[in-house]
Design an enzyme around this catalytic site. Sequence first.
Site, short mmCIF file in Angstrom:
data_model
loop_
_atom_site.label_atom_id
_atom_site.label_comp_id
_atom_site.label_asym_id
_atom_site.label_seq_id
_atom_site.Cartn_x
_atom_site.Cartn_y
_atom_site.Cartn_z
N PRO A 7 0.83 -1.12 -0.06
CG PRO A 7 -0.06 -1.12 2.33
CD PRO A 7 0.73 -2.18 1.31
CD GLU A 8 2.76 3.61 -4.22
OE1 GLU A 8 2.81 4.88 -4.28
OE2 GLU A 8 2.93 2.80 -5.22
CG HIS A 57 -3.21 -15.27 7.18
ND1 HIS A 57 -2.39 -16.02 7.40
CD2 HIS A 57 -3.96 -15.81 6.04
CE1 HIS A 57 -2.11 -16.98 6.48
NE2 HIS A 57 -3.01 -16.97 5.74
NE ARG A 69 4.56 -11.89 1.02
CZ ARG A 69 5.14 -11.29 -0.13
NH1 ARG A 69 4.34 -10.66 -0.95
NH2 ARG A 69 6.20 -11.72 -0.42
CE LYS A 122 18.06 12.56 -2.71
NZ LYS A 122 18.85 11.86 -1.83
#
Length: 298
Positions: free
Chosen positions: A2-3, A109, A128, A171
Amino acid sequence: MPELPEVETVRRGLAPVMEGARIMRVEARRPDLRQPLPRDFAKRLEGQTVTGIGRRAKYLTADLASGDVLLMHLGMSGSFRVSHKPHAGEGREEAPGKFHHARPAADAHDHVVFHMSSGATVTFNDPRRFGLMLIVPRRDFASHPLMREVGPEPLGNAFDASLLSAACRNKKTSLKAALLDQTVVAGLGNIYACEALHRAQLSPKRGASTIATRTGAPNAKAVALVDAIKAVLNDAIKAGGSSLRDHRQTDGELGYFQHHFRVYDREGEPCVTPGCRGKVKRIVQNGRSTFFCPVCQK
Ligand SMILES: [Zn+2]
């Protein structure tokens, strides 16, 4: 994984049932997720009123009346389910935030269950087990190892072209890699980095420092990129929010954000930029797939 928009959608789904409610009972059905659960996990939470549900980068926070913060991360596969106690024989269940790589949630889970004084139960499911739950005193929150390096919130007022160009100025990496650097901007992941670069019509391969002038000031590219980042995140949050509302009404599937993707996972498909005849290309940068249009992204 998820973002930010998905995590924000989860936050908005949890807030109405957790904020202002007391955690009556906690079931920790196993001792660990990615890390062991904190010592006395249930004991430190039970009886506490949740004063606020927040988000920092991709972390969810539950502020407790005790002054502690329950810090939570969904990891790769974590999700929350909210169940309301049946009233007049009617039960309902909803899952705030559905992710691009969603997978079915089996009861086996369900690792942590919060029983709230509102009558709701909030269940954390994580097949997971890359998820995370920690308890951190609020006064130590900003200096916590997971938080102290985290850059500005992309939807916050402080995040603007000056801040982004200053962070990218020295950068040596690609612009795409800079956007994934959590010290540059918080919570942006692979999907929305690709999407933002397409909206700003900037190549993911260009050097990160090219959005700054020689003195480090923002150029037009930095301005366009910041606008694109905010727009793509706001659109995705809006889509998540509407899917939440739909779900409450219909009890059906939540909407998938990928319906709104312009480049992500669209390799070989036509570019959606008006007038562009390019096709979406996939390359690998720093081990991650990048999707972009080689024609209009420069
Ligand atoms: Zn294009």
